[in-house]
Design a protein around this motif. Structure first.
Motif, PDB file in Angstrom:
ATOM      1  N   ASN A 173       0.808  -1.223   0.000  1.00 40.66           N
ATOM      2  CA  ASN A 173       0.000   0.000   0.000  1.00 40.66           C
ATOM      3  C   ASN A 173       0.841   1.272   0.000  1.00 40.66           C
ATOM      4  O   ASN A 173       0.301   2.358   0.130  1.00 40.66           O
ATOM      5  CB  ASN A 173      -0.944   0.022   1.211  1.00 40.66           C
TER       6      ASN A 173
ATOM      7  N   ASP B 119      -6.199   3.714  -1.944  1.00 34.80           N
ATOM      8  CA  ASP B 119      -7.486   3.044  -1.711  1.00 34.80           C
ATOM      9  C   ASP B 119      -7.675   2.585  -0.266  1.00 34.80           C
ATOM     10  O   ASP B 119      -8.756   2.733   0.302  1.00 34.80           O
ATOM     11  CB  ASP B 119      -7.617   1.823  -2.641  1.00 34.80           C
ATOM     12  N   GLU B 120      -6.647   1.963   0.312  1.00 37.27           N
ATOM     13  CA  GLU B 120      -6.810   1.425   1.672  1.00 37.27           C
ATOM     14  C   GLU B 120      -7.033   2.560   2.672  1.00 37.27           C
ATOM     15  O   GLU B 120      -7.854   2.449   3.584  1.00 37.27           O
ATOM     16  CB  GLU B 120      -5.590   0.581   2.067  1.00 37.27           C
TER      17      GLU B 120
ATOM     18  N   LYS C 295      -8.347   5.504   2.018  1.00 38.30           N
ATOM     19  CA  LYS C 295      -9.715   6.010   1.805  1.00 38.30           C
ATOM     20  C   LYS C 295     -10.740   5.059   2.415  1.00 38.30           C
ATOM     21  O   LYS C 295     -11.726   5.500   3.022  1.00 38.30           O
ATOM     22  CB  LYS C 295      -9.993   6.163   0.305  1.00 38.30           C
ATOM     23  N   ARG C 296     -10.512   3.766   2.237  1.00 38.59           N
ATOM     24  CA  ARG C 296     -11.449   2.769   2.782  1.00 38.59           C
ATOM     25  C   ARG C 296     -11.578   2.969   4.302  1.00 38.59           C
ATOM     26  O   ARG C 296     -12.672   2.996   4.862  1.00 38.59           O
ATOM     27  CB  ARG C 296     -10.923   1.371   2.466  1.00 38.59           C
TER      28      ARG C 296
ATOM     29  N   ASP D 183      -5.963  -7.422  -3.564  1.00 43.20           N
ATOM     30  CA  ASP D 183      -7.349  -7.042  -3.849  1.00 43.20           C
ATOM     31  C   ASP D 183      -8.337  -7.673  -2.872  1.00 43.20           C
ATOM     32  O   ASP D 183      -9.541  -7.682  -3.118  1.00 43.20           O
ATOM     33  CB  ASP D 183      -7.718  -7.455  -5.293  1.00 43.20           C
TER      34      ASP D 183
END
Lengths: 497, 199
Positions: free
Chosen positions: A136, A357-358, A360-361, A420
């Motif tokens: 990440n 992405d992680e 934001k998640r 993923d």
């Protein structure tokens, strides 16, 4: 000629203090090693060649002037890029801080400098320490020195890979859910999460404030203890730092024993999802402890099965608030500021472009969990689970002196395999998360290679809060017994880079 | 479609008894800010009284100002409040450019002082009691100056200037309970008293 990058930190410091080596030649040997192998490993995000050599020269000058040097003076170190370093970039593995030069040193950074430790550079990590593989990172993954196609653990994969590939004998990591211990386990190195509050968090970029804890990474238990001693202790700038003497971890590491020790094995830390070779090495280690005179007690901590669920409410909740400051107003990335857009739009565009992405998640999960009307149901419930876990540990420590487990359910997995699948990634921290929730102390050290893949397996030792010395006393005994059995440190079995 | 019939001012006064509550922000006169050692003097050059903590730089952590806590207790006692033997800060999360961390460190469910009252002497000698809900500690934001645009507010401004000298200045927020009971009595003023009970 001795390869200076193969020495332990303890040997290196002793030989510098004795005048047999200069800090400059030690630093140069490591900088040359970085130059030779880091293109393949990618442990470092930033190498501070000039800063490292200046610090090494200062140590040599002090020695020549007859000044007494500290126990790690002149020893090179790789610093996780989550600690601020005055004048040296600090990115936390994120695009949102690309190019940011902090105007101040973290307390850990300051203590390392004061101790004469030579900071070689800043190591790669999962963005904002969120992850278990270093994939990440906004700046690309790091390879595991045992097999460059596999992950070196995370979030502190850069730190673990740096020491496993002899680019530095020491590193600093941070551990919110296992980010020191899991990388140590999968790279065949030693990593310690001190008791919460044992090492100052001032200048350590916050992910989850009630869980984050900085700590030492090394190739030997004694080296980890020497580094632990340098960075630990009360800091008036961190209100959660413990205002009490640091346990004598160095004495413990020099006098390892498990004779008469009561060791707890938690029944919840096995079963589905645990690799056969990992459990085989763990069970052999339990046998070894018996042979060394320890009494092994089977224990159950039923709340531990809820730890992962509680963690994935608490950590995202705290991160959603801690990461709010990255708004493009004062530092770091600024996107879309073309003179036509409002501050709100610029903040939004910057966070969209700057966070992965992680991150934001987790910000979204946390913002939801903390929102009005949901707080008690989510964050509140998770905090209650946390109390149950702390109580399970307290009951365990009434019966035993330390608890042991595999550090991770599996050995290093291939880069890309779980990228993923967040749930599969989160399972890597199954055994390490309970200690963060309870705030106690834990170590990972190598206990062999899994027969099926030849990759390192980590043994986790957990001690009550404020009993960090126990980790080192047990860890040193286990390390010595394995060294006698194997005839050499386990890292010597890693393929040459 | 619902038609809302507006009541005239006179009818409203005749029909209803006005009830109001006050939320008063008291800026403390401490030498340093609530969570860092920066100076609080007024009139300094913009952003000259700032540090990693009050600028909310990554990694910075707060340390509470002991004099600020003592002042909060003094105010609580002056308002006849109960003083908490244990209390804590909470984060009020919202985005605004002059708030460095995008949360305000404040107090929420556990304020330092609560359940008090203040007796105010009116000009005619009557003592009017204002019940106090709570008094809690928090930090001020920075100062925004919005340049251009018609309203002086951020919307429509062509640019904004931010001065973080004020960010982190200690505030005590005093919240009254609903104030009722003036009834039909004509408006009267309280006897002026000193404004300097807090230092």
């Amino acid at each position: 000629m001795t390869d200076l990058t193969r020495l332990t930190a303890a040997e290196t410091a002793a030989r510098i203090a004795a005048g047999e080596l200069t800090a400059v030649e030690v630093a140069e040997a490591h900088l040359a090693r970085i130059e030779a192998v880091d293109e393949k490993v990618h442990a470092f995000l930033h190498v501070d060649r000039e800063g490292a050599l200046a610090q090494a020269r200062a140590v040599d000058a002090r020695r020549e002037a007859g000044e007494e040097l500290g126990p790690l003076a002149g020893v090179p170190l790789a610093l996780k890029d989550i600690f601020t370093t005055e004048g040296v970039p600090t990115t936390v593995g994120s695009k949102i801080l690309e190019g940011w030069i902090p105007p101040y040193d973290a307390t850990v950074t300051r203590r390392l400098k004061d101790a004469g430790v030579v900071i070689l550079g800043k190591t790669n990590m999962d963005e904002f320490a969120m992850g278990s593989s270093t994939e990440n990172s906004a700046y690309g993954p790091t390879g595991n020195p045992w097999d460059l196609t596999r992950i070196p653990g995370g979030s502190g994969g850069g730190s673990s890979a740096a020491i496993a590939s002899y680019q530095a004998p020491l590193a600093i990591g941070t551990d919110t859910g296992g980010s020191i211990r899991q990388p140590a386990a999968v790279t065949g190195t030693v990593g310690v999460k001190p008791t919460y509050g044992g090492v100052s968090r001032y200048g350590m970029v916050a992910f989850s404030s009630s869980l984050d804890q900085g700590g030492p990474c090394a190739r030997t238990v004694l080296d980890a203890a020497l580094l632990h001693e340098v960075i630990a202790g009360h800091d008036p700038l961190d209100s959660t730092s413990i205002d009490a003497p640091v346990p004598d971890v160095v004495e413990a590491a020099r006098n390892g024993t498990v004779a008469g020790l009561r060791v707890g094995v938690i029944s919840e830390f096995r079963g589905e999802g645990y690799q056969a070779g990992v459990m085989q090495r763990f069970d052999e280690t339990v046998e070894l402890l018996r042979e060394l005179g320890a009494e092994v007690v089977e224990l159950s901590c039923p709340s531990f099965t809820k730890a992962l669920a509680a963690y994935y409410l608490i950590a995202p909740s705290e991160c959603s608030s801690n990461l709010a400051r990255f708004d493009a107003m004062r530092y770091g990335l600024r996107t879309g500021d073309d003179g036509t857009r409002s501050a709100e739009e610029v903040t939004s565009l910057t966070r969209e472009a700057g966070f992965g992405d992680e991150v934001k998640r987790r910000i979204m999960l946390g913002t939801y969990a903390l929102s009005s009307g949901y707080y008690d149901a989510y964050y509140g419930s998770a905090q209650k689970v946390r109390t149950l876990i702390t109580q399970d540990f307290a009951r365990a420590f009434e019966q035993v002196d330390v608890v042991i487990s595999p550090t991770t359910p599996t050995t290093a997995f291939p880069i890309g395999e779980r990228a993923d699948d967040p749930m599969a990634m989160y399972l890597a921290d199954l055994c390490t998360i309970p200690s963060n929730l309870a705030g106690n102390a834990a170590m990972s050290l190598p206990c062999g290679l899994a027969p099926e893949d030849g990759l390192p397996v980590g043994l986790q030792i957990i001690a009550p809060a404020m009993a960090d010395d126990r980790l080192y006393r047990v860890g040193a005994a286990v390390e010595a017994a394995f060294l006698a059995r194997w005839g050499h440190p386990i890292l010597e079995e890693a393929p040459a880079l | 479609m619902t038609v809302i019939d507006l009541v005239s001012y006179e009818d409203a006064l005749a029909t209803y008894d006005p009830v109001m509550g006050l939320e008063v922000h008291v800026e403390l006169g401490t030498k340093t800010k609530m969570f860092c050692a920066c100076a609080t003097a007024l009139g300094a050059a913009p952003n000259s009284q700032t540090c990693p903590v009050c600028l909310g730089l990554p990694g910075a952590l707060p340390v509470v100002n002991a004099v600020g806590v003592e002042s909060a207790v003094r105010i609580g006692l002056a308002l006849n409040c109960e003083i908490a033997t244990w209390c804590r800060f909470a984060r009020k999360n919202y985005f605004y450019p002059d708030m460095p961390k995008n949360f305000q460190t404040s107090q929420y469910d556990e304020p330092i002082a609560f359940n008090g009252y203040l007796d105010v002497q009116l000009e005619d000698g009557e003592i009017f009691r204002v019940e106090i809900e709570r008094a809690h500690m928090e930090e001020d934001t920075g100062k925004s100056t919005h340049v251009g645009g018609a309203t002086g507010r951020i919307h429509g401004a062509s640019y904004s200037l931010l001065d973080y000298n004020r960010a982190g200045i200690p505030l005590i927020e005093i919240v009254t309970k609903p104030i009722t009971g003036a009834g039909a009595a004509p408006p009267r003023s309280p006897v002026p008293t000193s404004r300097n009970c807090a230092n």
